[in-house]
Design a protein around this motif. Structure first.
Motif, mmCIF file in Angstrom:
data_model
loop_
_atom_site.group_PDB
_atom_site.id
_atom_site.type_symbol
_atom_site.label_atom_id
_atom_site.label_comp_id
_atom_site.label_asym_id
_atom_site.label_seq_id
_atom_site.Cartn_x
_atom_site.Cartn_y
_atom_site.Cartn_z
ATOM 1 N N LEU A 126 1.008 -1.112 -0.025
ATOM 2 C CA LEU A 126 0.022 0.060 -0.036
ATOM 3 C C LEU A 126 0.905 1.358 -0.055
ATOM 4 N N ARG A 127 2.126 1.050 -0.234
ATOM 5 C CA ARG A 127 2.831 2.068 -0.235
ATOM 6 C C ARG A 127 2.979 3.126 -1.709
ATOM 7 N N ALA A 128 2.422 2.462 -2.780
ATOM 8 C CA ALA A 128 2.451 3.317 -3.931
ATOM 9 C C ALA A 128 0.920 3.031 -4.466
ATOM 10 N N LEU A 129 0.635 4.104 -5.287
ATOM 11 C CA LEU A 129 -0.721 4.186 -5.883
ATOM 12 C C LEU A 129 -0.936 3.009 -6.654
ATOM 13 N N PRO A 130 -0.136 2.576 -7.715
ATOM 14 C CA PRO A 130 -0.734 1.442 -8.496
ATOM 15 C C PRO A 130 -0.757 0.148 -7.742
ATOM 16 N N SER A 131 0.122 -0.125 -6.815
ATOM 17 C CA SER A 131 -0.007 -1.396 -6.041
ATOM 18 C C SER A 131 -1.346 -1.411 -5.153
ATOM 19 N N ALA A 132 -1.548 -0.200 -4.687
ATOM 20 C CA ALA A 132 -2.796 -0.150 -3.755
ATOM 21 C C ALA A 132 -4.003 -0.185 -4.665
ATOM 22 N N VAL A 133 -4.093 0.111 -5.805
ATOM 23 C CA VAL A 133 -5.222 0.020 -6.535
ATOM 24 C C VAL A 133 -5.340 -1.313 -6.762
ATOM 25 N N THR A 134 -4.066 -1.968 -7.008
ATOM 26 C CA THR A 134 -4.000 -3.351 -7.384
ATOM 27 C C THR A 134 -4.841 -4.149 -6.259
ATOM 28 N N VAL A 135 -4.085 -3.731 -4.912
ATOM 29 C CA VAL A 135 -4.666 -4.461 -3.939
ATOM 30 C C VAL A 135 -6.202 -4.251 -3.775
ATOM 31 N N LEU A 136 -6.870 -3.034 -3.942
ATOM 32 C CA LEU A 136 -8.215 -2.748 -4.028
ATOM 33 C C LEU A 136 -9.098 -3.545 -4.929
#
Length: 560
Positions: free
Chosen positions: A119-129
């Protein structure tokens, strides 16, 4: 299909535990799985009383499916595997479902990954969501959805304030991967963080724009398009939170009408467009009125409802502005009036555009052109142009139909050039032409009357005095003429009276002439002093001693 390979270290020992998940089968060992998975331990205890008996369990309800269980089993066997943004949420849900406890605390390992990397970067956070969308409601109950949505909102706010990439709005494209429900959670998180309204508007516009492009380009059936569009409209923030541009809302409304979205969705979009109608252009509204192919005017009723909703909003705003006039100094009314004039001009131009449609019914044209009150327009020239275009495009209309078309405009609000054109326009009904001519005549009379009123106070007395002087001059000239005739008459009578042989007639004539002379003397207003008696002229030279002067009394005679 067996999903185990070399990571099962005790392949020589026969498997006594079989886990089935959908079409996948996992031959495992109770000695490895039971101490680390509380759910499996309880399931085996409920299935058999014999500890050495082989057991088969169906875990098809496990969140994440066979892939998540495989990684959880590898973790129990001590095999290596990678936690990524794509599988972190599934592993967290699987660990909670299996009740994996210490020392095999897979849940703790996943939480550490999310905090330190996922959850430290926007692309990875979007992927998790996005990965949580297939894990509901387990992911939401465990708080993974909330954490991911909050992380996305935080990264969006940071990018809006301190861009790390170019162009600055690169992050809007990342949101397109989310479902409408996940995007709604991001919007909620942005509100909780009190994000700037512009950030909310950009996020909503970008997400809806990308989704709309997908709806229009996807060859799927109409039902899928309609469902996706309705879900996108439901998650849009309110106009108070994030004012979305009018151009995009008009495109969204056109797509909703084209895909035959629900009445609730269409009405919601109509009200949204009405809230920002003063920012819309003719092209935006024309796009709403056209059909799906963009060739013919079909959705005039939608445009009319949008304009009517705007007029109602402005009326309510004006009423509220009057009630707060003391504190706001009428500012709200001024803004409302300017917005109404701008929309009226836009509607007039739109009416001119749709008037070229040959199949456009009179009621449709009148409904759009007459949606704005007549008094909202300072001039009706643009509306007259639209009416003339419609009459030119539909020459087959009779007199009554042409009068109905012209009913949307007021001939008294046309400029001089427009009235001059209307008076010579053979396409207009007779009533409209007469109204234009009557107004010109009335205006000329009013101008003449105004000129008389302006000069009456200054020149009225002068004209009255001139008339009085002329009357007096005519009366004076009449008196002078009468006096000249009497003198001529007396000069001809005097020689015949010198002998004095017949005193009686002479005395009579003298008496008559004297009375006439005295009368004329009294009537002459321009000759003062005393008058002589003409009787003395008839007496001759010998009559001097008998001559006497008649002294008439002074009398004031009025000449008026």
């Amino acid at each position: 299909m067996d999903r185990i390979t070399q990571w099962v270290s005790s392949q020589e020992v026969p498997a006594d535990l079989t886990i089935r998940i959908a079409d996948s089968s996992f031959p495992l060992h109770k000695a490895v799985m039971v101490p680390r998975c509380g759910y499996i331990r309880r399931a085996i205890a409920a299935a058999t009383k014999d500890p050495s008996a082989a057991v088969e369990l169906d875990l098809s309800s496990l969140p994440g499916g066979a892939d998540a269980f495989e990684k959880a089993a590898r973790y129990c066997y001590g095999a290596n595997f990678e936690i990524t943004a794509r599988n972190a949420a599934a592993l967290r849900c699987a660990a909670a479902f299996l009740d994996m406890q210490h020392p095999a605390d897979l849940a703790r390992r996943v939480d550490e990954f999310l905090a330190q990397a996922g959850l430290r970067a926007l692309p990875s956070a979007v992927t998790v969501l996005r990965s949580c969308e297939a894990l509901l409601p387990a992911a939401e109950e465990l708080g993974v959805v909330r954490r991911a949505a909050d992380a996305v909102a935080l990264r969006i706010c940071n990018e809006a304030l301190f861009p790390t990439r170019s162009p600055p709005g690169w992050w809007t494209a990342e949101l397109a991967a989310l479902s409408p429900a996940s995007f709604q959670k991001v919007v909620t998180a942005l509100r909780c963080r009190r994000a700037d309204p512009e950030v909310l508007a950009n996020a909503a516009s970008a997400y809806a724009e990308l989704t709309l492009a997908e709806v229009l380009a996807d060859p799927r059936d109409r039902e899928d398009q309609r469902a996706l569009l309705e879900s996108v409209v439901d998650v849009l923030p309110s106009a108070a939170d994030a004012p979305i541009p009018a151009a995009f809302l008009c495109r969204l409304l056109h797509a909703a009408v084209t895909t035959e979205a629900s009445a609730k969705t269409c009405r919601d979009l109509e009200l949204r467009v009405a809230a920002v109608l003063d920012q819309a252009t003719v092209g935006d509204l024309l796009g709403v009125a056209l059909d799906g192919a963009g060739e013919h005017v079909r959705n005039t009723d939608t445009v009319r409802r949008v304009i009517a909703a705007f007029v109602e909003r402005q009326a309510a705003a004006s009423e509220g502005g009057r009630s707060r006039r003391a504190s706001l100094s009428g500012g709200a009314e001024l803004d409302s009036g300017a917005a109404m004039e701008k929309v009226a001009k836009t509607v007039d131009e739109l009416a001119a555009e749709i008037a070229t449609e040959e199949s456009l019914a009179i009621s449709k044209f009148v409904g759009v052109a007459g949606a704005v009150p007549k008094e909202a327009r300072a001039s009706h020239d643009c509306l007259y142009r639209a009416v003339d275009i419609y009459l030119k495009t539909h020459p087959e209309l009779d007199e009554i139909e042409r009068e109905k078309v012209c009913s949307v405009m007021d001939p008294l609000k046309l400029s001089y050039q427009a009235r001059l054109h209307a008076s010579q326009n053979k396409r207009l009904p007779l009533q409209a032409v007469l109204s234009a001519l009557y107004y010109d005549q009335l205006k000329l009379r009013s101008a003449a009357g105004a000129g008389d009123d302006d000069t009456q106070s200054a020149a009225g007395k002068a004209r009255a005095q001139a008339r009085a002087d002329a009357s007096l001059a005519r009366e004076n000239e009449a008196l002078r003429s009468e006096l000249a005739r009497m003198r001529a008459y007396l000069s001809g009578v005097q020689p015949s009276k010198g002998s004095g042989s017949s005193p009686s007639p002479a005395a009579k004539k003298t008496s008559f002439l004297g009375s006439v002379s005295r009368t004329l003397s009294r009537l002459n207003p321009f000759k003062g002093g005393w008058a002589k008696d003409t009787a003395s002229v008839a007496d001759g030279r010998d009559g001097r001693k008998d001559m006497h002067v008649v002294r008439p009394k002074r009398r004031r005679s009025s000449i008026s």
